[in-house]
Design an enzyme around this catalytic site. Structure first.
Site, short mmCIF file in Angstrom:
data_model
loop_
_atom_site.label_atom_id
_atom_site.label_comp_id
_atom_site.label_asym_id
_atom_site.label_seq_id
_atom_site.Cartn_x
_atom_site.Cartn_y
_atom_site.Cartn_z
N LYS A 69 0.82 -1.21 0.00
CA LYS A 69 0.00 0.00 0.00
C LYS A 69 0.85 1.27 0.00
CE LYS A 69 -1.77 -1.34 3.98
NZ LYS A 69 -0.83 -2.38 4.47
N HIS A 197 0.31 -3.49 14.77
CA HIS A 197 0.97 -2.36 14.10
C HIS A 197 1.03 -1.23 15.11
CE1 HIS A 197 2.22 0.60 11.27
NE2 HIS A 197 2.11 -0.21 10.23
N SER A 200 1.96 4.14 12.04
CA SER A 200 3.00 4.50 11.08
C SER A 200 3.73 5.75 11.57
CB SER A 200 2.36 4.73 9.71
OG SER A 200 3.33 4.62 8.71
N GLY A 237 5.79 0.72 10.86
CA GLY A 237 6.08 1.82 11.78
C GLY A 237 7.52 2.29 11.76
N GLU A 274 5.84 -5.93 8.61
CA GLU A 274 5.20 -5.36 7.42
C GLU A 274 5.72 -3.94 7.16
OE1 GLU A 274 1.14 -5.39 8.61
OE2 GLU A 274 1.01 -7.57 8.69
N PRO A 275 7.02 -3.77 6.95
CA PRO A 275 7.52 -2.41 6.73
C PRO A 275 7.06 -1.84 5.39
CG PRO A 275 9.23 -4.02 6.28
CD PRO A 275 8.06 -4.79 6.83
N ARG A 277 7.02 2.31 4.66
CA ARG A 277 7.81 3.54 4.54
C ARG A 277 9.32 3.27 4.60
NH1 ARG A 277 5.77 8.07 6.33
NH2 ARG A 277 4.05 7.08 7.45
N ASP A 333 -0.74 11.53 5.33
CA ASP A 333 0.40 10.97 6.06
C ASP A 333 1.01 11.99 7.03
OD1 ASP A 333 2.10 8.77 6.53
OD2 ASP A 333 3.64 9.59 5.22
N ASP A 362 -7.99 24.69 -6.35
CA ASP A 362 -8.54 24.57 -5.00
C ASP A 362 -7.64 25.28 -3.99
OD1 ASP A 362 -9.60 23.86 -2.60
OD2 ASP A 362 -9.73 21.73 -3.04
N TYR A 390 3.75 6.75 0.64
CA TYR A 390 2.40 7.31 0.72
C TYR A 390 2.30 8.63 -0.06
CZ TYR A 390 2.38 3.84 4.40
OH TYR A 390 2.51 2.66 5.09
C1 LIG Z 1 -1.54 -3.41 8.16
C2 LIG Z 1 -0.42 -2.48 7.82
N1 LIG Z 1 0.83 -3.00 7.72
C3 LIG Z 1 1.88 -2.24 7.40
C4 LIG Z 1 1.73 -0.90 7.12
C5 LIG Z 1 2.96 -0.11 6.73
O1 LIG Z 1 3.32 0.75 7.75
P1 LIG Z 1 4.67 1.62 7.66
O2 LIG Z 1 4.66 2.31 6.37
O3 LIG Z 1 4.58 2.52 8.84
O4 LIG Z 1 5.81 0.67 7.79
C6 LIG Z 1 0.46 -0.30 7.24
C7 LIG Z 1 0.29 1.13 7.00
O5 LIG Z 1 -0.77 1.70 7.07
C8 LIG Z 1 -0.64 -1.13 7.59
O6 LIG Z 1 -1.89 -0.62 7.68
#
Ligand SMILES: Cc1ncc(COP(=O)(O)O)c(C=O)c1O
Length: 460
Positions: A69, A197, A200, A237, A274-275, A277, A333, A362, A390
């Protein structure tokens, strides 16, 4: 495992001694010859690879599952896929993207605790088994729609010190975990572990310690109920650049002992994260052009010259990307984006109070409310670093403004390293000095020092 070719990754090679920063210079020079001064990105895929080496050095027990994402661009995902890491996907489209790159279902966690039924079915038919949940309703949906799910219970954390809070929306409270696990048992579902989590942009590493200890508590309940609890997912995070108040290494120095205390290696629990950023933020530089400018004389703006310590006018600059585009990160963000200047200011250059605005019609479309900059002209360039997380993942083409082109680059030594990992299936030990030394011409800390030399990168 097959080796990949640069063409599949859609990037240009950096020749020896040249950096991504030189590509920025090259593109600015090329664009400045024409009227077509569109905003553009330069993405250094080598930076993504270096981040991975930094990850494996500092968190050797934790397998990263990149959060798609954060930035779903194909060359980034392809580079990470070839490094052998896993992926956190939140939707069918994200699963499709990583599977199209040959990622095996076992390297995917469907880490969205609230999923659409049709997308759970999609995961089931495409072999994706690991998925998170935090409610009874989700358990019932999974029991109906997935034959073989391996469930991971997401618990809430104290994310009050994170920049972007997530536990307001997701995560079961500790007091409801036993009944959720009992419900899973009744439905005949397989729960394999716990995820969390910390939010972030985490600013307090102790949040991880508390969450890891909470996860242990839930593991014990799961084991008591007869589940084979073998997966701990410590979420995201982690910081994306070293400019923030907390360095990656300061966080890992807290996480590692907590993992050893609550999940010692001999328990055999697999630990993933789940990194998002962390992997992509610093790889991207966004370059925008000043398309319009307004000069407001001080009587007009009503500002007090002596109090502000500035000069008799304020300047409004309008650039060709804004909050409906890459700078959506300002809203979504909580980002604070400040440019560096492409043209080096003279030591005695007069500074003015300025604001910077995006190109749409805008009034919300403001990138910087107030900063001090020298007087610039329409056609001049501003450079924004650390723009990989993001940003374009959530950008729109509102008002007909197109997303900036992205120029992907990687150095040959790093590409060779990726190829080595790709063919051997395991990361080769990195020659630190080779990969971590910032080239003298890079000028990351200040774009004002970049030498004007022709770039020899070429498109493959
Ligand atoms: C479920 C989940 N995992 C991982 C992430 C990635 O987080 P970060 O970019 O802080 O590492 C997010 C971010 O929203 C998330 O919702």
């Amino acid at each position: 495992m097959n080796t990949a070719t640069p063409t599949e990754f859609e990037f240009s090679f950096l020749e020896e001694g040249f950096s991504a920063r030189d590509i920025v210079e090259q593109k600015i020079n090329e664009s400045s010859m024409s009227d077509d001064r569109d905003a553009f990105y330069v993405c250094d895929l080598g930076d993504v690879v270096r981040k991975h080496l930094r990850w494996t050095r500092n968190l050797p027990r934790v397998t990263p599952f990149y959060a798609v994402k954060c930035n779903d661009s194909r060359p980034v995902v392809a580079t990470l896929a070839s490094l052998g890491i896993g992926f956190d996907c939140a939707s069918k489209m994200e699963i499709q993207l990583v599977q199209a790159l040959g990622v095996a279902p076992s390297r995917i966690i469907y880490a969205n605790p609230c999923k659409q039924v049709s997308q759970i079915k999609y995961a089931s038919t495409h072999g994706v088994q690991m998925m998170t949940f935090d409610s009874e309703v989700e358990l019932m949906k999974v029991a109906r729609c997935h034959d073989n799910a391996k469930l991971v219970l997401r618990i809430a954390t104290d994310d009050s010190k994170a920049v972007c809070r997530l536990s307001v929306k997701f995560g079961a409270q500790l007091k409801s975990c036993r009944s959720l696990l009992e419900q899973a048992q009744k439905l005949g579902l397989d729960v394999i572990g716990v995820s969390f989590h910390v939010g972030s942009g985490c600013t307090d590493p102790e949040t991880y310690t508390q969450a890891i200890s909470d996860a242990r508590y839930v593991f014990d309940i799961g084991e008591e109920l007869g589940f084979n609890m073998n997966l701990l997912d410590i979420g995201g995070g982690f910081p994306g650049s070293d400019n923030g108040q907390l360095k990656f290494e300061e966080i890992t120095a807290v996480i590692n002992p907590a993992l050893d205390k609550y999940f010692p290696a001999d328990t055999g629990v697999k630990i993933i994260a789940e990194p998002g950023r962390f992997y992509v933020a610093s790889a991207y530089t966004l370059v925008v052009n000043i398309i319009a400018k307004k000069v407001i004389m001080d009587e007009e703006s009503g500002s007090d010259e002596e109090d502000e310590g500035t000069n008799e006018k304020t300047l409004m600059y309008y650039v060709n990307d804004g909050v409906y585009g890459s700078f959506n990160c300002i809203f979504f963000d909580h980002a604070h984006c400040l440019p560096t200047l492409h043209k080096k200011p003279k030591p005695d250059e007069v500074m003015y109070t300025c604001s910077i605005w995006g190109p749409t019609c805008d009034g919300l479309d403001r990138i910087v409310e107030q900063c001090n900059l020298p007087e610039m002209q329409v056609g001049d360039w501003l450079v924004f670093e650390n723009m990989g997380a993001y940003t374009m993942a959530a950008s729109s083409t509102f008002n007909g403004f197109q997303r900036p082109d992205i120029n992907y680059v990687m150095s040959r030594p790093i590409w060779q390293h990726v190829q080595q990992i790709c063919s051997q299936g395991t990361p080769a030990p990195a020659e630190d000095s080779y990969f971590f030394e910032v080239p003298a011409c890079c000028g990351r800390e200040s774009n004002l020092e970049v030498p004007a030399k022709p770039c020899q990168a070429h498109v493959v």
